[in-house]
Design an enzyme around this catalytic site. Sequence first.
Site, PDB file in Angstrom:
ATOM      1  N   THR B 215       0.814  -1.228   0.000  1.00 43.21           N
ATOM      2  CA  THR B 215       0.000   0.000   0.000  1.00 43.21           C
ATOM      3  C   THR B 215       0.841   1.269   0.000  1.00 43.21           C
ATOM      4  OG1 THR B 215      -0.097  -0.073   2.405  1.00 43.21           O
ATOM      5  CG2 THR B 215      -1.916  -1.097   1.215  1.00 43.21           C
ATOM      6  N   SER B 284      -2.390  -3.223   4.717  1.00 43.14           N
ATOM      7  CA  SER B 284      -1.012  -2.951   5.116  1.00 43.14           C
ATOM      8  C   SER B 284      -0.607  -3.880   6.260  1.00 43.14           C
ATOM      9  CB  SER B 284      -0.844  -1.495   5.524  1.00 43.14           C
ATOM     10  OG  SER B 284      -1.684  -1.181   6.603  1.00 43.14           O
ATOM     11  N   LEU B 347      17.417  -1.535   5.010  1.00 42.82           N
ATOM     12  CA  LEU B 347      18.412  -2.173   5.872  1.00 42.82           C
ATOM     13  C   LEU B 347      18.196  -3.675   6.019  1.00 42.82           C
ATOM     14  CD1 LEU B 347      18.619   0.449   8.770  1.00 42.82           C
ATOM     15  CD2 LEU B 347      20.138   0.223   6.808  1.00 42.82           C
ATOM     16  N   TYR B 554      -3.817  16.465   5.984  1.00 41.68           N
ATOM     17  CA  TYR B 554      -3.949  15.589   4.832  1.00 41.68           C
ATOM     18  C   TYR B 554      -4.540  16.378   3.682  1.00 41.68           C
ATOM     19  CZ  TYR B 554      -3.747  10.575   3.986  1.00 41.68           C
ATOM     20  OH  TYR B 554      -3.366   9.329   3.599  1.00 41.68           O
TER      21      TYR B 554
END
Lengths: 659, 634
Positions: B215, B284, B347, B554
């Site tokens: 997502t 997610s 990582l 947002y």
Amino acid sequence: QKDMTLNKRDGFEDLMEERRHSSDLRYAMRCYTPVVYKDLVPRTPSALRSIVLKSDQVQYVIRQLSKETGESPDIISDEAADILEKMGHDLRLSVVRFFAFTLSKIFKALFQKVRVNEEGIQKLHQAIQEYPVVLLPSHRSYIDFLMLSYIMYSYDLCLPVIAAGMDFMGMKIVGEMLRMSGAFFIRRSFGGDKLYWAVFSEYVKTILRNGDAPVEFFVEGTRSRTGKSLTPKLGLLNIAIEPFLMGEVFDMYLVPISISYDRILEESLYAHELLGVPKPKESTSGLLKARKILNENFGSIHVYFGQPVSVRSLATGTVKRSQYNLVPRHIPRKPSGDVHRFLDAVGHRMVILQQKNMVISSWALMATVIIQNLPSIALSDLTRQTLWLKAIAETFGAFVDWPGNVTSDKVIRSSLTLRHNIVKTVKDQVVLCQEGTPTKFTVENIFKYTISVLMCASYRNQILHVFVRPALVAIAFQNAQSCRKEDVYSCFSYLHQVLSDEFIFLPGDLVKDFDEGLYLVTKSGAIQGSHTDLYISEKGSDTISFLSEMFRPFLEGYQVICKYLLSTEFTDHFTEKRFITEIRSYAAELILTGAIKYNEVLSVDMQKNALAALTRLGAMEKMKIANGNVYKVNKQSVTRVANMLVPMAPIKHATVARL
Amino acid sequence: MAAVAEEEEERRQLRARQRLRVLVGHLRSAEPGAAPALSQCRGIEPGSTDRAAKTAGSIPRRRQEILKWNGWGYNDSKFTFNKKGQGEFTGKRYRLSGMVLPALKEWMEKSFGASLEHRTTPRTTPNLEDLPVPILNEECLKEIKDLGIPFSHDPEDRLIRSHGHCLHEIFALREGKVERIPDVVIWPNCHSDVVKIVQLASKHNICIIPFGGGTSVSDALECPTDEKRTILSLDTSQMNRILWVDEKNLTAHVESGITGQDLERQLSEHGYCTGHEPDSMEFSSLGGWVATRASGMKKNIYGNIEDLVVYIKMVTPRGIVEKSCQGPRMSTGPDIYHFIMGSEGTLGVVTEVTIKIRSLPEYQKYGSIVFPDFEHGVACLREVARQRCAPASIRLMDNTQFQFGHALKPQVASIFTSFLDGLKKFYITKFKGFDPNELCVATLLFEGSREKVLQQEKHVYDIAAKVGGLAAGEDNGQRGYMLTFVIAYIRDLGMDYYIIGESFETSVPWDRVIDLCRNVKEKLVRECKERGVQFPPLATCRVTQTYDAGACVYFYFAFNYRGISDPISVFEQIEASAREEILENGGSLSHHHGVGKLRKRWLKDSISDVGIGMLKSVKQYVDPNNIFGNRNLL
């Protein structure tokens, strides 16, 4: 180019035309419903004052001061309220109407025409609705802001609030009335007074953020006494632009406004001031005495509203607004290096835009010719040379206001009549009213005569911005020892540097200025050349010498000042005051002996500019002491400056020798 | 010869696929003891407790069986216009499903100048034959096979893992213009599988791009086009078990691939929740949240991901990084978990996480407040934050979004409701004098014990009343939150009608909220005009989170691109200029979406050169050969 000039001319509308044919009273009482900013939240002047007083910015400074002085915050707060009371505008429609009525009467008496570019008005109309607007008129007269408000009222535009000097407040009733018509008052200097600064800047910003009204101030800081534009002052500009830099408004418009006068009301006053005679304090009774000027004719006024300039577009890529992210926005701070450079550039740009849209009168052209031909010039020569100059000015992009339907002879004669206080015609010779022939000179006479010269020069000064770039190229061409373009350029760049307190150049535009100057002299046909070498054309020498003569008074003046500094043994530092007194007597001596041609070096303005230039160039050292500044001379550097102002060797340019 | 070899290869693949299918079947059946013998994962060893037993995750390996390949969410759920030209939401999954939305058409026409006659013609199936052939050498392939971990190089599997949900990614799928995609997809089953995969990748210098829920909206999943090595998409979706629940300490140890909805559903069966509810929580994953520093709708009660995790285990090319205890707070130098949170897959792979859990809330209540304008709304949120009485969620929509909310209002069931609505509208606009084109709405969600909820509700409404807001009922609030999951589907509808759009977010100090919102919206509008967008854009915002020192804002931005030849690049330029405006107005580079590759160019200015150097040196130590080569962040 011609088309544009024509459009400009056609676009002007005479505001007085209608006033002469219809009732002033009805005009003053008509329905007045100006357009306002789209996000405006309406509020009264007293509500505005209380918002300012309660603002974080002002409260912060009050707390700071209380901590520093030990005074209780309440007392400081009262002080702030008091400042605000004295300063704040108090717009009342009734007073505006009263002014509309009386100003109609006064302007009709004083001026033949008040011409306004309608297109600019329409653009302003748009701009006011879109974003907060800052009006930046040129400043040549007290009439400026009265006239501007009058025009705004006439076109149903929102009346501006005006940052005006506190000296007006001395005029009792009038000052109060000016306040009620939208002016707010600031002290001339308040560098040290933190409270005053906080209240004042917050007041201006609050108005801009909410878009209550356009804010108007003079970017030149004060009325120009010389007719030349002044170096922009950045303090108010910083205050006005900060709401944008801090993201409190999305954008704002700066509107440069050029107000051109055929004849300036204060012309004689200015000349006196420039010679060191202090100006009378403004008072109501003084204004009443000035009533006699109502019987005089002051010609026409042109008011050109420039294209509104978006601050955002100016700032894009030059200022990082994120620098305001890390400290609360209500804590006052000095502009950082890049903001200062930005403000300086914006200020200069605005003044240059004002200059671009100035309207040149026939008299300004004549004054330029007269000054070069003192003590007298034949009327026929004056006419011929004025027409020649007009053509060049137009080539250089100036907008000359020249009546189209009368003979040029008539134009010249009527101009001379209008200027009867400066010039007169004796046996077909045009001379200054205060005649002066060096043989009869005494020191006292010189000053009297210089008043006339300076009055005349102030009109020549109105057009110097049109010529300064090409003229400096011409002078550089004469001064440089070679025809090579790069030598001319280096000479130009030096003159440019020396004279940048005298004339307005956009910082960092040296090369552009040279290119423009060179382009214009080439366009006028005076200089020809390849991209490496330059030559004077066959007919060009007249133009070249006229252009360089036009600026001779300045170069000569600076030379005299350098000479004075070199000839005097200074045992100690000296003050500006001492410098000005001594240079005056030094120069007067030189004039008495006929050693110099131009009297303009007696002008305090030139002396101060030269001082600033020499300091800037490192020839003088400026030091702050308890009660002002003192200077120290660096004779070597002064010599260097003086040498650069004159031709290095006899002029060797053979005309078209190599062609 | 070649043909024979090919045939052989095909047969082998077929066999592999068959075996995989069997495997999937086993996993699906989720019977204890039926664990595949291929890989020994401790988590599913027989004898583990019930709770740790394998429960089927809601995302299968072949995601495309239930999820769209070219848009948001489930295949069965989407906005369409029916034959009468009325808006509709299909499927059965959501409360809005199957409902008619009579106002949608008019809103689209009015807001965008869109018309139902002007439709785009996207691809209906992926252009599998045009996809690049996988880069994979024999030896490496053999070793992957030997791992015994399910993998695939089926083009469909690879394609669906080649992107997140940025506008340009979806647009490219619809147009069939996809560049680099992963070469192999692999589905580890547990932590030790991941260790093996990372070792193998290090050995063969393979690039791994971890994939959780897919997502991402930061280009984080995009494969670098110039990556010449094999790209291995490491899909964590099958690592989706809750390994244990510790009721004494109120923590749960969970595999990183679990999706939000599975996690909450499974915990709820035992009376618990994590309370972490990002808007993407259906898809997610826990690992994704950790890798991006996610934020949930109800963070006011439960906290953001960094407040929720107690322990993280990550597999890196250098080895495994973790802490040795689960102490609730430590002073042991810089917190190494903070290198992991926000590392965006550069990582290593997060494999297991211990996360805080709480008892399910006893009581939930929705609410809403109407304000005369956005400024009043922000003032109210600010005051709520100051008094620290924020409900589980409080969101403030601007006027445009309020109107958009109306466009998604389902058909009213009875004349009575419609009459009631009219009455409310009359009261607010006529009686209270709110301008319908200025007013804005805050939606509220309270959670907790009944008593506390009621107390808090009163507190919030009191504050609202003081700043000039009016309580506007539970229904409005509930409808607002109902749209949370559905709203993401609307872009796909827009794209059918030449409308492209995107959302982006920031966080900003309180005193800058109003200025930033106004300036960014204005910037969007002005940029559209300057770049030749023919229709006025939709530029709207909402404040979605409150903090002590600021808020999360947002933005939704969309426009009708008819008449523009290169809409995506125009869109991206405008979005970038809006981001610059945000940064210049004191907003952050991202509140919770992350940096990815989309916002990389601004990271240096955001965290300073030295800051970048610090991150680089960590990367250099942990992954010197850039095995985790998605090139996010740095």
